[in-house]
Design a protein around this motif. Structure first.
Motif, PDB file in Angstrom:
ATOM      1  N   UNK A   1      42.909  34.971 -48.222  1.00 52.65           N
ATOM      2  CA  UNK A   1      41.748  35.456 -47.483  1.00 52.65           C
ATOM      3  C   UNK A   1      41.938  35.117 -46.008  1.00 52.65           C
ATOM      4  N   UNK A   2      41.666  36.058 -45.132  1.00 53.64           N
ATOM      5  CA  UNK A   2      41.899  35.813 -43.691  1.00 53.64           C
ATOM      6  C   UNK A   2      41.241  34.541 -43.172  1.00 53.64           C
ATOM      7  N   UNK A   3      40.142  34.133 -43.788  1.00 54.02           N
ATOM      8  CA  UNK A   3      39.444  32.938 -43.305  1.00 54.02           C
ATOM      9  C   UNK A   3      40.317  31.686 -43.443  1.00 54.02           C
ATOM     10  N   UNK A   4      41.280  31.726 -44.396  1.00 60.96           N
ATOM     11  CA  UNK A   4      42.129  30.555 -44.600  1.00 60.96           C
ATOM     12  C   UNK A   4      43.138  30.374 -43.477  1.00 60.96           C
ATOM     13  N   UNK A   5      43.490  31.432 -42.780  1.00 63.27           N
ATOM     14  CA  UNK A   5      44.560  31.350 -41.781  1.00 63.27           C
ATOM     15  C   UNK A   5      44.185  30.399 -40.636  1.00 63.27           C
ATOM     16  N   UNK A   6      43.034  30.588 -39.966  1.00 67.31           N
ATOM     17  CA  UNK A   6      42.678  29.618 -38.909  1.00 67.31           C
ATOM     18  C   UNK A   6      42.447  28.218 -39.455  1.00 67.31           C
ATOM     19  N   UNK A   7      41.933  28.123 -40.706  1.00 65.56           N
ATOM     20  CA  UNK A   7      41.716  26.791 -41.288  1.00 65.56           C
ATOM     21  C   UNK A   7      43.043  26.077 -41.510  1.00 65.56           C
ATOM     22  N   UNK A   8      44.026  26.824 -42.015  1.00 70.19           N
ATOM     23  CA  UNK A   8      45.349  26.226 -42.234  1.00 70.19           C
ATOM     24  C   UNK A   8      45.974  25.819 -40.908  1.00 70.19           C
TER      25      UNK A   8
ATOM     26  N   UNK B   1      47.456  21.497 -37.146  1.00 70.02           N
ATOM     27  CA  UNK B   1      47.293  20.869 -35.826  1.00 70.02           C
ATOM     28  C   UNK B   1      46.807  19.430 -35.975  1.00 70.02           C
ATOM     29  N   UNK B   2      45.856  19.235 -36.903  1.00 70.76           N
ATOM     30  CA  UNK B   2      45.303  17.890 -37.115  1.00 70.76           C
ATOM     31  C   UNK B   2      46.393  16.944 -37.598  1.00 70.76           C
ATOM     32  N   UNK B   3      47.205  17.419 -38.556  1.00 69.90           N
ATOM     33  CA  UNK B   3      48.283  16.570 -39.094  1.00 69.90           C
ATOM     34  C   UNK B   3      49.278  16.231 -37.998  1.00 69.90           C
ATOM     35  N   UNK B   4      49.588  17.235 -37.173  1.00 67.34           N
ATOM     36  CA  UNK B   4      50.557  17.015 -36.088  1.00 67.34           C
ATOM     37  C   UNK B   4      50.024  16.015 -35.066  1.00 67.34           C
TER      38      UNK B   4
END
Lengths: 199, 231
Positions: A63-70, A75-78
């Motif tokens: 679902x497109x909504x997952x792309x920005x969440x991923x 980014x958070x992990x990095x």
């Protein structure tokens, strides 16, 4: 084609036909779906090695909504990794980090004059946490009376140092000495903003 | 959904591992930049990384590695010292934690471990850390307590001087002047016991005893010419 005859056998055939038609209209027999599902569960899907699954092309529906969440999670992990590294001491410039100054007072610099009286020596250097313990940074100058002198800007706080006299590491005889944990002694200087303090 | 989860894990795992790996790599790179050989830097970075993974400050370990290397101490000896230092940091954190000081930051912990090394007892170190004062003052206080103990003052008196100074809102500058004041009093003939008493009396009286003008040399206001520091 069914032939209809006006007798008992014909009536029987007609009833049988009507019964079959009614059964067809009612749908499958009771329990039919359960039996099918049970069969399907018994029939195990062919196993594929995980590596093959990774390598084989397959469509992933997202679902497109997952792309920005991923992307945000990535980014958070990095950033967490970066902060871990910085907190552990990798972020500061080595030269600044080598000075164990008091936080909040690092902008204060005091010029400290180091003196070492050593007759009959050729070379006197100063090494400490403020030089990264490198004896090639500060060379003392010989003055009258075999007094070797250097004036060094140091951040306010506590510093440790030794003189390197003709290649030999020696503590300052006029300063407080502490065990350097390598079998020798470091001289300690505590610098207040008011000026040089030998402790 | 299962596939999506697996894809997410596969995407995030390298990033997470890279973040962890980067710390060790950075420690090694920093040590090399500070003049340590690549081989020794790798060994020392492992200890620093291990300490960081436990939440301990890596900075003192890196600094000690550079110090040992600069003094041309044998690598094996430096490694032993680094391990001892790491253990001391962990032990000090445990002591602080058991006294109620949780989540002490790395610099404070390093200063506390150093104060312990210089003879300040664990309960006194905890008392200093527990004072509600700016972090910079507490760190300076731990350094000063160690310095005063090194000058011969009783460790309990040294710690009390620092605690009382912090409670009275003494600045970092005033804290850092305490060793000079102690030295000046000692130079005037006071015993270490008298030095401690006089400094405490000075605190009680609301005055700050400083050693300015009595020890050290005059500090030039500007950079003196011919400063022998290579850029």
């Amino acid at each position: 084609m069914t032939e209809f005859r006006d007798d008992d056998a014909g009536s029987e055939a007609l009833r049988s036909l009507a019964e079959r038609q009614r059964a067809r209209l009612r749908g499958p027999q009771p329990g039919f779906e359960d039996r099918v599902m049970a069969r399907m569960r018994e029939a195990r899907a062919p196993k594929r090695a995980p590596l093959l699954w990774i390598m084989s092309p397959s469509a992933v529906r997202v679902r497109p909504v997952w792309i920005p969440l991923a992307a945000a999670a990535l980014l958070v992990v990095w950033l967490a990794g970066s902060r871990y590294g910085a907190r552990s001491g990798s972020g500061a410039a080595p030269a600044a980090a080598a000075v164990a100054a008091v936080p909040g007072a690092r902008s204060d610099t005091v010029y400290v004059r180091f003196e070492f009286v050593a007759p009959g020596v050729q070379d006197v250097r100063l090494a400490g946490d403020f030089t990264g313990w490198r004896p090639d940074k500060v060379a003392l100058e010989r003055q009258a009376g075999n007094v070797w002198v250097a004036t060094v800007p140091l951040a306010v706080g506590e510093h440790r140092y030794q003189f390197v006299v003709d290649g030999k590491w020696l503590p300052d005889p006029r300063a407080q000495a502490v065990d350097d944990e390598f079998g020798g002694h470091n001289s300690v200087i505590v610098i207040g903003p008011n000026g040089q303090v030998r402790s | 959904m299962k596939r999506l989860l697996m894809v997410s894990v596969l995407c995030l795992l390298p990033a997470a591992l890279a973040g962890q790996q980067r710390a060790a790599t950075d420690f090694r790179a920093e040590l090399i930049a500070r003049g340590v050989s690549a081989e020794f830097a790798g060994s020392a970075a492992v200890i620093a990384d291990s300490a960081a993974a436990k939440g301990l400050p890596a900075r003192p370990i890196l600094d000690k590695a550079v110090e040992g290397w600069g003094k041309q101490v044998a690598a094996a000896r430096i490694i032993v010292t680094l391990r001892e230092l790491s253990a001391r940091l962990e032990r000090t954190r445990g002591e602080l934690s058991s006294s109620g000081a949780q989540n002490v930051d790395g610099e404070t912990l390093a200063a506390a471990a150093q104060a312990r090394f210089r003879g300040i007892h664990a309960d006194n170190v905890s008392r200093i850390v527990a004072v509600q004062a700016p972090r910079a003052s507490v760190i300076a206080g731990l350094q000063v307590a160690g310095a005063l103990a090194g000058q011969g003052l009783d460790q309990g008196t040294s710690a009390r001087l620092v605690v009382e100074s912090l409670r009275r809102g003494r600045t970092v500058a005033q804290m850092l002047d305490l060793p000079a004041a102690a030295r000046a009093l000692a130079a005037a003939g006071a015993s270490t016991t008298q030095v401690g008493q006089q400094l405490l009396q000075g605190l009680d009286a609301g005055v700050t005893v400083t050693g300015r003008g009595q020890v050290g040399v005059t500090v030039p206001p500007v950079l003196p010419p011919g400063l022998p520091i290579k850029p």
